[in-house]
Design a protein around this motif. Structure first.
Motif, PDB file in Angstrom:
ATOM      1  N   HIS A  31       0.798  -1.216   0.085  1.00 30.65           N
ATOM      2  CA  HIS A  31      -0.006  -0.077   0.027  1.00 30.65           C
ATOM      3  C   HIS A  31       0.993   1.270  -0.099  1.00 30.65           C
ATOM      4  CE1 HIS A  31       0.557   0.943   4.309  1.00 30.65           C
ATOM      5  NE2 HIS A  31       0.526  -0.466   4.426  1.00 30.65           N
ATOM      6  N   TYR A  37      -1.239   0.882  -7.183  1.00 31.18           N
ATOM      7  CA  TYR A  37      -2.596   1.409  -7.464  1.00 31.18           C
ATOM      8  C   TYR A  37      -2.548   1.919  -8.982  1.00 31.18           C
ATOM      9  CZ  TYR A  37      -3.127   0.945  -2.594  1.00 31.18           C
ATOM     10  OH  TYR A  37      -3.168   0.574  -1.315  1.00 31.18           O
ATOM     11  N   PRO A  46      -7.642  -1.405  -1.022  1.00 33.87           N
ATOM     12  CA  PRO A  46      -7.482   0.094  -0.566  1.00 33.87           C
ATOM     13  C   PRO A  46      -6.667   0.422   0.624  1.00 33.87           C
ATOM     14  CG  PRO A  46      -9.810  -0.216  -0.802  1.00 33.87           C
ATOM     15  CD  PRO A  46      -9.199  -1.739  -1.001  1.00 33.87           C
ATOM     16  N   ARG A  47      -6.084   1.570   0.708  1.00 38.10           N
ATOM     17  CA  ARG A  47      -4.686   1.842   1.761  1.00 38.10           C
ATOM     18  C   ARG A  47      -5.451   1.782   3.130  1.00 38.10           C
ATOM     19  NH1 ARG A  47      -3.137   5.476  -2.437  1.00 38.10           N
ATOM     20  NH2 ARG A  47      -0.795   5.191  -2.790  1.00 38.10           N
ATOM     21  N   PRO A  48      -4.689   1.377   4.127  1.00 44.51           N
ATOM     22  CA  PRO A  48      -5.318   1.165   5.578  1.00 44.51           C
ATOM     23  C   PRO A  48      -6.048   2.483   5.853  1.00 44.51           C
ATOM     24  CG  PRO A  48      -3.039   0.374   5.304  1.00 44.51           C
ATOM     25  CD  PRO A  48      -3.249   1.222   4.006  1.00 44.51           C
ATOM     26  N   ARG A  49      -7.171   2.265   6.629  1.00 40.91           N
ATOM     27  CA  ARG A  49      -8.086   3.304   6.932  1.00 40.91           C
ATOM     28  C   ARG A  49      -8.934   2.426   8.037  1.00 40.91           C
ATOM     29  NH1 ARG A  49     -10.520   1.956   2.294  1.00 40.91           N
ATOM     30  NH2 ARG A  49     -12.573   2.378   2.326  1.00 40.91           N
ATOM     31  N   ALA A  50      -9.813   3.244   8.411  1.00 36.64           N
ATOM     32  CA  ALA A  50     -10.878   2.768   9.304  1.00 36.64           C
ATOM     33  C   ALA A  50     -11.753   2.147   8.281  1.00 36.64           C
ATOM     34  CB  ALA A  50     -11.532   3.844  10.143  1.00 36.64           C
ATOM     35  N   GLY A  51     -12.228   0.719   8.803  1.00 38.39           N
ATOM     36  CA  GLY A  51     -13.352   0.242   7.687  1.00 38.39           C
ATOM     37  C   GLY A  51     -12.815  -1.352   7.476  1.00 38.39           C
ATOM     38  N   SER A  54     -10.221  -2.215   3.812  1.00 39.17           N
ATOM     39  CA  SER A  54      -9.023  -1.488   3.580  1.00 39.17           C
ATOM     40  C   SER A  54      -7.999  -2.728   3.941  1.00 39.17           C
ATOM     41  CB  SER A  54      -8.952  -0.343   3.977  1.00 39.17           C
ATOM     42  OG  SER A  54      -8.727  -0.268   5.591  1.00 39.17           O
ATOM     43  N   ASP A  57      -2.484  -2.485   8.146  1.00 40.26           N
ATOM     44  CA  ASP A  57      -1.223  -2.074   7.938  1.00 40.26           C
ATOM     45  C   ASP A  57      -0.395  -2.918   8.906  1.00 40.26           C
ATOM     46  OD1 ASP A  57       0.849  -0.388   7.094  1.00 40.26           O
ATOM     47  OD2 ASP A  57       0.700   0.312   9.135  1.00 40.26           O
TER      48      ASP A  57
END
Length: 96
Positions: A31, A37, A46-51, A54, A57
């Motif tokens: 990522h 990408y 998708p890049r690490p994020r809340a949810g 994704s 990490d």
């Protein structure tokens, strides 16, 4: 659900070669690499994020596929190592 076998008080290791429909770049997601990408925009994780959809990490550059949450505690405990960009000498490309 991934299969995780406890080693219980003995040393050992487990190795998994992903073949066939398993895309290594979507299992261990780079990522932090913009080219990932750019090259595979329709299937990139998708890049690490809340949810839940994704990458998980690992080190700021690599992450796990969102369905591999069971492996994150092993990584955190330093019981999991990932050898990126490694392969098998078997060139049949058959998943069987």
């Amino acid at each position: 659900m991934p299969l995780i076998l406890p080693l219980r008080e003995r040393n050992g290791w487990w190795c998994s070669f992903q073949r066939g429909a398993a895309d290594g770049l979507n299992i261990v997601v780079p990522h932090g690499e913009q080219a990932y990408y750019a090259c595979v925009p329709s299937i990139a994780i998708p890049r690490p994020r809340a949810g839940a959809d994704s990458a998980i990490d690992l080190d700021g550059f690599f992450g796990l596929h969102p369905s591999m949450t069971a492996f994150k505690p092993l990584w955190d405990q330093k019981h999991l190592a990932i050898v990126h960009a490694a392969g098998s000498p078997d060139n049949t490309r058959s998943p069987f």
